[in-house]
Design an enzyme around this catalytic site. Sequence first.
Site, PDB file in Angstrom:
ATOM      1  N   THR A 125      95.556  81.889  -5.188  1.00 17.66           N
ATOM      2  CA  THR A 125      94.651  82.880  -4.602  1.00 17.66           C
ATOM      3  C   THR A 125      94.117  82.393  -3.265  1.00 17.66           C
ATOM      4  OG1 THR A 125      92.465  83.914  -4.881  1.00 17.66           O
ATOM      5  CG2 THR A 125      92.821  81.838  -6.010  1.00 17.66           C
ATOM      6  N   ASP A 126      93.775  83.328  -2.383  1.00 22.20           N
ATOM      7  CA  ASP A 126      93.157  82.948  -1.112  1.00 22.20           C
ATOM      8  C   ASP A 126      91.750  82.398  -1.295  1.00 22.20           C
ATOM      9  OD1 ASP A 126      91.903  85.324  -1.800  1.00 22.20           O
ATOM     10  OD2 ASP A 126      92.272  86.327   0.112  1.00 22.20           O
ATOM     11  N   GLU A 127      91.189  82.573  -2.494  1.00 26.71           N
ATOM     12  CA  GLU A 127      89.827  82.087  -2.731  1.00 26.71           C
ATOM     13  C   GLU A 127      89.729  80.566  -2.691  1.00 26.71           C
ATOM     14  OE1 GLU A 127      87.316  84.027  -5.613  1.00 26.71           O
ATOM     15  OE2 GLU A 127      88.741  85.677  -5.810  1.00 26.71           O
ATOM     16  N   TYR A 153      85.834  79.407 -10.660  1.00 26.69           N
ATOM     17  CA  TYR A 153      87.175  79.998 -10.692  1.00 26.69           C
ATOM     18  C   TYR A 153      88.045  79.451  -9.571  1.00 26.69           C
ATOM     19  CZ  TYR A 153      90.822  83.252  -9.312  1.00 26.69           C
ATOM     20  OH  TYR A 153      92.015  83.787  -8.901  1.00 26.69           O
ATOM     21  N   LYS A 157      91.474  76.997  -9.639  1.00 23.86           N
ATOM     22  CA  LYS A 157      92.765  77.368  -9.048  1.00 23.86           C
ATOM     23  C   LYS A 157      93.202  76.355  -7.994  1.00 23.86           C
ATOM     24  CE  LYS A 157      94.986  80.573  -9.632  1.00 23.86           C
ATOM     25  NZ  LYS A 157      96.147  80.777 -10.554  1.00 23.86           N
TER      26      LYS A 157
END
Length: 339
Positions: A125-127, A153, A157
């Site tokens: 994810t870009d997060e 979260y 990741k």
Amino acid sequence: MTIIVTGGAGFIGSNFVFHMLRAHPEDRIVCLDKLTYAGNLTTLAPVMEMENFRFVKGDICDREAVFSLFAEERPDVVVNFAAESHVDRSIEDPGVFLRTNILGTQALMDASRQYGVKRYHQVSTDEVYGDLPLDRPDLFFTEETPIHTSSPYSASKASADLLVMAYHRTYGLPATISRCSNNYGPYHFPEKLIPLMIINCLNDRPLPVYGTGENVRDWLYVEDHCKAIDLILQQGRVGEVYNIGGHNEMRNIDIVRLICKALGKPESLITYVTDRKGHDLRYAIDPTKIHKELGWLPETKFADGIQKTIQWYLENREWWEAIVSGEYQNYYERMYAGR
């Protein structure tokens, strides 16, 4: 080829299963999913009886079950979508995110090493990059942007990504990673922004918007994402990270207003609620690398994709009404009772 797709009963995973069965009918797809709250077997109903598709209920953290499946199927490729992914839930209970997103990834990679998988692909994810300031629209996430997480979260990741790269360097695992922006489209679980607003609009319920709704996200139509992963599996360089972005930046409040307008509902339904802890301001991906190396670009403009998405929810009320009522969680037992 035999491809194990973990988390294939979830939103993006199920759309990827559909894409691969359409695009590569010669391949065998094995879906491994724990069927947690966000895993929905009814989503896979259209493909359950296909000869080149198999569903297996299981947890990627269950090493014995994972190794048993790999021994039976001898997969050529593994694509890992399985993850706890809702930020709010990670703030409430970080432990389950660490277990699934890190230790589950380790179990899959250990099995991939033992059984000679030709490609292990981690869907990230870009997060993991944190966020960007709202007043700097010239800034974008690239593959070289340092990891700077904001929530349990995204930290879980990012940890998994680092572990994947370590397995590639240390053990020679043929791995790739993709980091995508926010997805939207059919079969999106109703707790997420776009489906939540559509469903609440249809039911004339309040539309809860965090803070002032100024947060910006880069939206990617899920089918475009699936095509990008397919390309990475075919042509992507082992050991590389590829950013997959939609070039569709939108403020949350503008999306909510657009949905209200599309459904003929008043903006008075919008209700501003206390902002999320550590809420990232802006996500924006630069997909130059995947475009130059693999020729991928997003095909779906947001104006078109959001209309297709709204129409899908209008035409598939039975799917999301079963989720809202909780009835969907009984589907597995009905399907497999006595088998």
